[in-house]
Design an enzyme around this catalytic site. Sequence first.
Site, mmCIF file in Angstrom:
data_model
loop_
_atom_site.group_PDB
_atom_site.id
_atom_site.type_symbol
_atom_site.label_atom_id
_atom_site.label_comp_id
_atom_site.label_asym_id
_atom_site.label_seq_id
_atom_site.Cartn_x
_atom_site.Cartn_y
_atom_site.Cartn_z
ATOM 1 N N SER A 138 0.846 -1.196 0.000
ATOM 2 C CA SER A 138 0.000 0.000 0.000
ATOM 3 C C SER A 138 0.877 1.239 0.000
ATOM 4 O O SER A 138 1.974 1.227 0.564
ATOM 5 C CB SER A 138 -0.908 0.019 1.233
ATOM 6 O OG SER A 138 -1.574 1.271 1.355
ATOM 7 N N TYR A 151 -2.937 0.452 10.205
ATOM 8 C CA TYR A 151 -2.826 0.053 8.800
ATOM 9 C C TYR A 151 -1.515 0.536 8.194
ATOM 10 O O TYR A 151 -0.791 -0.228 7.545
ATOM 11 C CB TYR A 151 -4.007 0.604 8.006
ATOM 12 C CG TYR A 151 -3.984 0.202 6.551
ATOM 13 C CD1 TYR A 151 -4.357 -1.079 6.164
ATOM 14 C CD2 TYR A 151 -3.587 1.101 5.561
ATOM 15 C CE1 TYR A 151 -4.335 -1.454 4.832
ATOM 16 C CE2 TYR A 151 -3.561 0.732 4.231
ATOM 17 C CZ TYR A 151 -3.935 -0.537 3.866
ATOM 18 O OH TYR A 151 -3.900 -0.914 2.538
#
Length: 252
Positions: A138, A151
């Site tokens: 990501s 995250y």
Amino acid sequence: MPELDGQIALVTGGGRGIGANIARELASAGARVAVAARTSDQLEELALAIDALPVVADVSRPDSVETLVRAVESGLGPIDILCANAGIGSRDAYAWTTNPDEWWRVFEVNVLGVYLTCRAVIPGMLARGRGRIVITGSGAAYLPTSSNSAYSASKAAVWRFGEILAKQLEGRIPVFIFSPGLVRTQMTDWAPDDAPWTPSELAPRLVRVLASGRADALAGRYLHAEHDDIEDLISRADQIRENDLNTIRLQR
């Protein structure tokens, strides 16, 4: 487009979103695909659509991952391509007010899950002398926001793990880490309509190229489905390695 006729691919987190699209793309390239997720609801529908093997598994549990790999090998054959895609998000406003169990659960799925699935398939790949691993990373690994500490931190850990794994397996099993961009999924339903959305087809197309073997010289490099032209990177692979490009490094 590169073809993957007869290769066995396992896609974790394959029941919906990016994982499901990756599974569809690999199947269209001729791969025999197994899709894994924690619940069977969406798996069954996808499996019927692309003639895939559905397996319910929790990638954060070692016993579940071992059972998953055995199920794929007995149902389809030895795994040639691992797409370690399973992941969950977080929207913790402040790290110090978040429930510790919820915060750590993100690491259990996003980091431990990647480690366990890689660990489960690598010995077989090494014994057979073939295989490729593609890890869904990501942009949060290098562009953290103020509202998702779990995250962002987990994806930074996944990136570094993938890079180290690529070095450990250099010359034997290519390992790739890529960012799919901001794709519309259930995990990104918090983003506004005018966000810089990435077309959903770009990540699967990139994974297809990585699985084909044409980009093996880029193993261990950070690749972005939208911002990187994979064909250009393939043509400049020697320069990229020589100058240590597509990496996350300390700058002074």
